[in-house]
Design a protein around this motif. Structure first.
Motif, PDB file in Angstrom:
ATOM      1  N   ARG A   1      -3.054   7.828   5.896  1.00 11.74           N
ATOM      2  CA  ARG A   1      -3.632   6.922   4.899  1.00 11.74           C
ATOM      3  C   ARG A   1      -3.952   5.562   5.511  1.00 11.74           C
ATOM      4  O   ARG A   1      -3.393   5.166   6.514  1.00 11.74           O
ATOM      5  CB  ARG A   1      -2.680   6.724   3.715  1.00 11.74           C
ATOM      6  CG  ARG A   1      -2.303   7.973   2.971  1.00 11.74           C
ATOM      7  CD  ARG A   1      -3.507   8.640   2.324  1.00 11.74           C
ATOM      8  NE  ARG A   1      -3.106   9.696   1.417  1.00 11.74           N
ATOM      9  CZ  ARG A   1      -2.892  10.953   1.773  1.00 11.74           C
ATOM     10  NH1 ARG A   1      -3.013  11.331   3.014  1.00 11.74           N
ATOM     11  NH2 ARG A   1      -2.538  11.851   0.872  1.00 11.74           N
TER      12      ARG A   1
ATOM     13  N   PHE B   1      -4.597   2.941   2.919  1.00 19.27           N
ATOM     14  CA  PHE B   1      -4.236   2.084   1.778  1.00 19.27           C
ATOM     15  C   PHE B   1      -5.331   1.084   1.410  1.00 19.27           C
ATOM     16  O   PHE B   1      -5.049  -0.028   0.981  1.00 19.27           O
ATOM     17  CB  PHE B   1      -2.914   1.345   2.038  1.00 19.27           C
ATOM     18  CG  PHE B   1      -1.830   2.208   2.603  1.00 19.27           C
ATOM     19  CD1 PHE B   1      -1.382   3.333   1.928  1.00 19.27           C
ATOM     20  CD2 PHE B   1      -1.271   1.929   3.840  1.00 19.27           C
ATOM     21  CE1 PHE B   1      -0.389   4.140   2.453  1.00 19.27           C
ATOM     22  CE2 PHE B   1      -0.274   2.741   4.378  1.00 19.27           C
ATOM     23  CZ  PHE B   1       0.158   3.847   3.677  1.00 19.27           C
ATOM     24  N   ASP B   2      -6.576   1.459   1.613  1.00 17.50           N
ATOM     25  CA  ASP B   2      -7.729   0.582   1.334  1.00 17.50           C
ATOM     26  C   ASP B   2      -7.658  -0.721   2.132  1.00 17.50           C
ATOM     27  O   ASP B   2      -8.146  -1.762   1.676  1.00 17.50           O
ATOM     28  CB  ASP B   2      -7.852   0.282  -0.165  1.00 17.50           C
ATOM     29  CG  ASP B   2      -8.190   1.527  -0.973  1.00 17.50           C
ATOM     30  OD1 ASP B   2      -8.955   2.374  -0.457  1.00 17.50           O
ATOM     31  OD2 ASP B   2      -7.691   1.650  -2.107  1.00 17.50           O
TER      32      ASP B   2
ATOM     33  N   ARG C   1       2.193  12.378   1.481  1.00 21.78           N
ATOM     34  CA  ARG C   1       1.477  11.330   0.749  1.00 21.78           C
ATOM     35  C   ARG C   1       1.070  10.151   1.636  1.00 21.78           C
ATOM     36  O   ARG C   1       0.107   9.456   1.317  1.00 21.78           O
ATOM     37  CB  ARG C   1       2.319  10.818  -0.415  1.00 21.78           C
ATOM     38  CG  ARG C   1       2.427  11.807  -1.544  1.00 21.78           C
ATOM     39  CD  ARG C   1       3.364  11.313  -2.638  1.00 21.78           C
ATOM     40  NE  ARG C   1       3.453  12.299  -3.699  1.00 21.78           N
ATOM     41  CZ  ARG C   1       2.586  12.420  -4.689  1.00 21.78           C
ATOM     42  NH1 ARG C   1       1.563  11.605  -4.753  1.00 21.78           N
ATOM     43  NH2 ARG C   1       2.744  13.347  -5.598  1.00 21.78           N
ATOM     44  N   LEU C   2       1.798   9.900   2.723  1.00 23.50           N
ATOM     45  CA  LEU C   2       1.522   8.708   3.532  1.00 23.50           C
ATOM     46  C   LEU C   2       0.772   8.979   4.835  1.00 23.50           C
ATOM     47  O   LEU C   2       0.001   8.128   5.278  1.00 23.50           O
ATOM     48  CB  LEU C   2       2.839   7.985   3.856  1.00 23.50           C
ATOM     49  CG  LEU C   2       3.620   7.441   2.669  1.00 23.50           C
ATOM     50  CD1 LEU C   2       4.883   6.744   3.144  1.00 23.50           C
ATOM     51  CD2 LEU C   2       2.770   6.528   1.808  1.00 23.50           C
TER      52      LEU C   2
ATOM     53  N   GLY D   1       0.819  -1.213   0.000  1.00 25.94           N
ATOM     54  CA  GLY D   1       0.000   0.000   0.000  1.00 25.94           C
ATOM     55  C   GLY D   1       0.851   1.261   0.000  1.00 25.94           C
ATOM     56  O   GLY D   1       0.525   2.248  -0.669  1.00 25.94           O
ATOM     57  N   ILE D   2       1.956   1.231   0.742  1.00 25.31           N
ATOM     58  CA  ILE D   2       2.888   2.366   0.761  1.00 25.31           C
ATOM     59  C   ILE D   2       3.440   2.594  -0.647  1.00 25.31           C
ATOM     60  O   ILE D   2       3.449   3.717  -1.152  1.00 25.31           O
ATOM     61  CB  ILE D   2       4.048   2.105   1.751  1.00 25.31           C
ATOM     62  CG1 ILE D   2       3.531   2.026   3.189  1.00 25.31           C
ATOM     63  CG2 ILE D   2       5.119   3.185   1.623  1.00 25.31           C
ATOM     64  CD1 ILE D   2       4.564   1.478   4.178  1.00 25.31           C
TER      65      ILE D   2
ATOM     66  N   GLU E   1       0.874   4.099  -2.954  1.00 29.02           N
ATOM     67  CA  GLU E   1       0.612   5.520  -2.656  1.00 29.02           C
ATOM     68  C   GLU E   1       1.717   6.418  -3.198  1.00 29.02           C
ATOM     69  O   GLU E   1       1.464   7.556  -3.590  1.00 29.02           O
ATOM     70  CB  GLU E   1       0.471   5.701  -1.140  1.00 29.02           C
ATOM     71  CG  GLU E   1      -0.162   6.987  -0.734  1.00 29.02           C
ATOM     72  CD  GLU E   1      -1.640   7.102  -1.087  1.00 29.02           C
ATOM     73  OE1 GLU E   1      -2.081   8.226  -1.384  1.00 29.02           O
ATOM     74  OE2 GLU E   1      -2.352   6.074  -1.074  1.00 29.02           O
TER      75      GLU E   1
END
Length: 190
Positions: A119, A121-122, A115-116, A12-13, A16
């Motif tokens: 989050r 990441f779904d 950006r992180l 996920g990271i 992103e």
């Protein structure tokens, strides 16, 4: 609640950060020359050369920092864990230290953090939280910092795949329909 793995969080990271990765030709604003899972040592220029990172900066490498069990539930079948991840941000520019910090590294660190932070990441995880920064390498030809991140999630141990079982022999009591012991059986497999 679903089962989450640290590999899913790391992927996920990477997803992103993918919009700033140059490997996707034609992307405006993309500038990273390397975006990948971290594999190997990152403490010197020589270590970077051995791992293939040198000359491919600016780079962001994702590393798993470990898990800590916070609580075990459901008879040991579920765990609530806190996991730590690192995003290793590197510049191998040959410019002056000050120029490298202002030109390559500080904007990269700021961009990764923006950006992180916050989050999910779904995934069914707590929001990704910035936990600090530490220098990793500060050499004339390599500057690198690790941004530390934390999140929490559940692991369902009952869903973990069982390892394959190899049997060479089996045996036991034979019981009839009424529950009476009628003997023993022994089987041997080739």
């Amino acid at each position: 609640m679903s089962n989450v793995t640290w590999e899913q969080v790391g992927d996920g990271i990477l997803a992103e950060l993918d919009p700033i990765y140059l490997a996707q030709a034609g992307r405006g604003g993309a500038y990273l020359r390397q975006l990948a899972w971290h594999a190997g040592e990152f403490s010197s220029r020589e270590a970077m050369e051995r791992s293939g990172i040198a000359g491919r900066c600016p780079a962001v490498l994702v590393d798993f920092g470990g898990e800590k069990v916070l609580r075990t539930m459901a008879g040991g079948q579920r765990q609530h864990v806190e996991a730590e991840f690192l995003t290793l941000c590197a510049s191998d520019s040959m410019r002056s230290t000050r120029s490298r910090e202002l030109g390559d590294l500080l904007p990269l660190l700021r961009d990764v953090r923006e950006r992180l932070h916050g989050r999910r990441f779904d995934l069914e995880i707590e929001r990704f939280t910035y936990a600090g920064i530490q220098p990793v390498a500060q050499e004339p030809t390599l500057f690198a910092f690790a941004l530390r991140w934390r999140t929490r999630y559940h692991i369902d141990l009952s869903r973990a795949p069982s390892p394959p079982v190899e049997m060479s022999a089996a045996g036991g009591a034979v019981i009839d329909e009424d529950g009476a012991d009628i003997g023993n059986i022994s089987l041997t497999f080739p």
